[in-house]
Structures are given as structure tokens and as C-alpha cells.
Scaffold this motif. Structure first.
Motif, PDB file in Angstrom:
ATOM      1  N   LYS A 197      28.898  45.583  -3.414  1.00 15.18           N
ATOM      2  CA  LYS A 197      29.313  44.791  -4.580  1.00 15.18           C
ATOM      3  C   LYS A 197      28.343  43.633  -4.803  1.00 15.18           C
ATOM      4  N   MET A 198      27.201  43.928  -5.430  1.00 15.36           N
ATOM      5  CA  MET A 198      26.187  42.896  -5.661  1.00 15.36           C
ATOM      6  C   MET A 198      26.389  42.257  -7.038  1.00 15.36           C
ATOM      7  N   PRO A 199      26.493  40.906  -7.110  1.00 15.29           N
ATOM      8  CA  PRO A 199      26.706  40.258  -8.418  1.00 15.29           C
ATOM      9  C   PRO A 199      25.625  40.608  -9.440  1.00 15.29           C
ATOM     10  N   TRP A 200      24.363  40.703  -9.009  1.00 13.29           N
ATOM     11  CA  TRP A 200      23.284  40.993  -9.960  1.00 13.29           C
ATOM     12  C   TRP A 200      23.447  42.378 -10.587  1.00 13.29           C
ATOM     13  N   ALA A 201      24.029  43.316  -9.803  1.00 16.87           N
ATOM     14  CA  ALA A 201      24.222  44.679 -10.331  1.00 16.87           C
ATOM     15  C   ALA A 201      25.335  44.683 -11.385  1.00 16.87           C
ATOM     16  N   LEU A 202      26.384  43.909 -11.130  1.00 12.37           N
ATOM     17  CA  LEU A 202      27.471  43.799 -12.116  1.00 12.37           C
ATOM     18  C   LEU A 202      26.968  43.099 -13.379  1.00 12.37           C
ATOM     19  N   PHE A 203      26.114  42.103 -13.204  1.00 14.32           N
ATOM     20  CA  PHE A 203      25.504  41.394 -14.337  1.00 14.32           C
ATOM     21  C   PHE A 203      24.652  42.364 -15.157  1.00 14.32           C
ATOM     22  N   GLY A 204      23.878  43.189 -14.453  1.00 15.66           N
ATOM     23  CA  GLY A 204      23.043  44.196 -15.124  1.00 15.66           C
ATOM     24  C   GLY A 204      23.885  45.204 -15.885  1.00 15.66           C
ATOM     25  N   LYS A 205      24.945  45.682 -15.247  1.00 15.20           N
ATOM     26  CA  LYS A 205      25.833  46.677 -15.869  1.00 15.20           C
ATOM     27  C   LYS A 205      26.474  46.105 -17.143  1.00 15.20           C
ATOM     28  N   ALA A 206      26.924  44.850 -17.052  1.00 14.77           N
ATOM     29  CA  ALA A 206      27.555  44.197 -18.209  1.00 14.77           C
ATOM     30  C   ALA A 206      26.573  44.089 -19.376  1.00 14.77           C
TER      31      ALA A 206
END
Length: 403
Positions: A197-206
Motif C-alpha cells: 500500500k504505497m501512497p505514491w501508487a494510490l496518488f498515481g492511480k487517482a
């Protein structure tokens, strides 16, 4: 860990305190650095960075009068004064959330908190430079904005150095976004999130959802990121963008107010809050945001006429309901003085500042001063030194002056 040969590296040390400067310089010399340039303030550092390439920049956060370490890093990033191949280490004795949040937004390669020992600094530099060495080809491609090459180089690094997988996946994802390959980027961010659960990956997905025009899912993901990681302030900016698109302006305003509460030193965010507040006639919030922007602009690379003129506009709109209070009037005069000092040679700036000044004098029922300013404005229009008033301004002012 590979021991670095610092003798081949060029360092820039930015520190305003003599004692700390002498101590850090000695540490760098002991590590083997033979080329060390010194800057006691941000302006000197910027001059050096414009003319010289450095491998390592060691910068204090507090730099006395003038720009602080965050504003320096903001300008360096904005003006592309250091390549991705260089290592930027922020040194700070401050650990306030405001400082940490502000500096994180401009992404130094690392932090080190004072006081620190020689061994700790050497370990940090060794580790950072070792990572930079492994990512060298990736960073060269990024510096050239060659995102396809950066992706290929990052894939090679993953094979050779699996410990750097996360860092490389992030670079690949960001590069795919730059290339507008949103589906590929989405797939990569999604795959990363399944493993960890990496914050940067969720930011990218969003952001992928945003670019693919799925605002509902983009909003869900930005909100999730805000819940998971309250320090990822960029998520608030993107959520506010969505709310503006959806015409939920008051919600966008609330989102930005929350973001500014976490990281108040970002001038572009302050300006955005001001503009949104102006658009919904919330002149008090607009004035406060633009006043903060004026304060931040002094040492910012975003020190433009617009910052000051918007502050005057907000105060002029407050004056539509009656004279400004003494503090507001002082703020108006102070900002107007800065426009006269730095931005008055532009005909548009001149016209705007004249119009706001006339509005203020009209609110105070000082018709003779308002009329004098209007006449000066018209004479400057004849000399092509100012943009003419609009038809509406002509009509309003002539009615007010009783012509």
C-alpha cells in the motif's frame, strides 16, 4: 554498501551560521571532498547553481534573512537548476509539521536533523549517492525529458537491483503519465497497490482516473489517500480541481483551506484559494489568501504582479460594501506601494491598480482624489503608458463624479 569516492564529487554547502558552516565543511573534507563551494544565503546559492554543476547540495532550512531552504528548493525545482543526477540533502534543526510538509512538497533527496554526527552524515550521503549511481541512466533520461528511455532504464535497474523496485516503479508510472499512456500507468499503479500500500501508487492511480475523465473514481481515490496519509497534501489540490470541474466551488474552497492548514507555505495553493474565494464573492477569505501570498512572494520564484494585484482586487471588492477598516487600508497601501515599485511599468498593471485605487477612494466618499487618479489614468492612456478603462469603468466613474 559501496564506499563512495567523494574526491571526484563537487559539493555545494549552503549554511548561514559560521560555526555550522565550518563544522560541516570539515566533515565533507574528512569524507574526501576536494571541491566544496560555500553559500551563506539562498541568492548566492542560486547564482552558483546557475553557473556550476554540483553532485551534492547540502542546504540548511533556516538561512537567515531572505529565502529559506524551502523557497530555495522551490526555485531550484521551478528553474530546473539541478539535474535529477544531483543529490539534494536538506539540513534542519526544525521539525515543525509546517516546515516538514512545506519542504516535502519540493522533494529533496533526503533530510538530516541537527545536531548530527560525522558518521551519520557520511552514512546518509553514502546511501543517497549509491542510489543515485544505480539510477544514473534513469535520471539522465529524465533530465532530457526522454520518458521512454527512462522507463527502459528503470526496468533494467529493477533486474539488477531488486531493492530499488519501488523507486523504479514510481518513476515508470510518472513517466507513463508524462507520455499520456494512462491505461498502462493505471495498470502499473494498481499492480503496485496489490503488493504493498504505497501512497505514491494510490496518488498515481487517482490521477489516472482524473486524466481518463472518471471524476467519481478519481475523487474516491484522492479521498482514500487523504485518509491513509494525511501528509500527502497534493491529494487535496487534486480533489479541489475535481470539485471545481463539478462546480462544487464552496467544497473546493473548504478542501484548499484544509490543505493550507497542513502546508501553509505553498504560494500557488494560497493563490488558488484566493481565486476560488473571489469567484464566489467571499472577499474576506480571498483577501486573507492573497495577503499571505504577498508575504510569501517576497522571496518566492512566483513573485509576479498578479499576486499583488489580486490582493488589491480583493480589498477593492471588500470596499464595495463600505470603507476599509484601518488595518485593511494599511494593507492596501502597502501592497499598492509594491506594485508601484516593481510592476508599474506595465500598462495593464497600471490600469488595474488605478481602478482599484479609485474604488477605494469612492468607498471613502473622497470624490476629488478618485477623480484626480482617473484623470492621471486617462492622461497616461494618451501617452500609451496605461491600458484604457473599460466601457463599464468609464460609465461607473463618470456617474460617481457627477459628470
Amino acid at each position: 554498501m559501496t564506499k563512495q569516492d567523494f574526491s571526484k564529487k563537487k559539493a555545494l554547502l549552503i549554511e548561514d551560521m559560521a560555526e555550522a558552516r565550518i563544522m560541516q565543511r570539515k566533515m565533507l573534507t574528512d569524507f574526501g571532498f576536494t571541491s566544496i563551494d560555500i553559500a551563506m544565503k539562498a541568492e548566492t546559492a542560486i547564482e552558483l547553481l546557475r553557473n556550476t554543476s554540483f553532485d551534492v547540495i547540502l542546504s540548511d532550512y533556516n538561512l537567515g534573512n531572505g529565502k529559506d531552504g524551502q523557497q530555495l528548493l522551490e526555485e531550484i525545482r521551478h528553474s530546473k537548476l539541478i539535474p535529477n543526477t544531483a543529490t539534494y540533502l536538506m539540513v534542519t534543526a526544525e521539525t515543525s509539521i509546517e516546515m516538514v510538509m512545506g519542504a516535502i512538497e519540493y522533494q529533496p533527496d533526503g533530510y538530516i536533523t541537527k545536531p548530527f554526527s560525522q558518521a551519520v552524515l557520511q552514512r546518509r550521503l553514502n546511501k543517497l549517492l549509491e542510489t543515485k549511481d544505480k539510477l544514473y541512466k534513469v535520471n539522465v533520461a529524465l533530465d532530457a525529458s526522454n520518458y521512454k528511455e527512462a522507463i527502459q532504464a528503470a526496468k533494467q535497474v529493477i533486474k539488477q537491483h531488486p531493492a530499488l523496485t519501488g523507486k523504479c516503479e514510481r518513476i515508470i508510472g510518472e513517466s507513463l503519465l508524462e507520455l499520456k499512456e494512462y491505461k498502462k500507468a493505471f495498470s502499473l499503479f494498481n499492480k503496485t497497490l496489490k503488493n504493498r500500500k504505497m501512497p505514491w501508487a494510490l496518488f498515481g492511480k487517482a490521477r489516472c482516473y482524473f486524466y481518463m475523465n472518471d471524476m467519481e473514481k478519481a475523487e474516491q481515490n484522492f479521498r482514500q489517500l487523504m485518509l491513509d496519509n494525511r501528509f500527502f497534501v497534493s491529494a487535496y489540490d487534486w480533489l479541489a480541481k475535481i470539485q471545481v470541474i463539478q462546480n462544487k466551488i464552496e467544497e473546493a474552497q473548504s478542501t484548499l483551506i484544509e490543505a493550507i492548514g497542513k502546508s501553509p507555505k505553498n504560494i500557488l495553493r494560497q493563490m488558488e484559494l484566493g481565486n476560488i474565494s473571489l469567484s464566489i464573492n467571499d472577499y474576506i477569505t480571498a483577501e486573507m489568501s492573497f495577503r499571505r501570498s504577498v508575504f510569501l512572494a517576497k522571496y518566492s520564484c512566483y513573485n509576479t504582479a498578479d499576486v499583488y494585484l489580486k490582493h488589491l482586487e480583493a480589498l477593492a471588492r471588500i470596499s464595495d460594501s463600505g470603507p476599509l477598516n484601518p488595518r485593511q487600508r494599511d494593507n492596501f497601501d502597502s501592497t499598492l506601494k509594491k506594485v508601484h515599485e516593481f510592476f508599474f511599468d506595465n500598462p495593464d498593471n497600471k490600469a488595474k491598480s488605478y481602478s482599484y485605487e479609485i474604488d477605494i477612494f469612492l468607498s471613502e466618499n473622497d470624490l476629488s482624489t478618485a477623480k484626480q487618479i482617473f484623470e492621471v489614468w486617462l492622461s497616461e492612456v494618451e501617452s500609451n503608458l496605461a491600458t484604457p478603462p473599460t466601457k463599464q469603468q468609464y460609465s461607473t466613474y463618470e456617474k460617481s463624479f457627477g459628470n
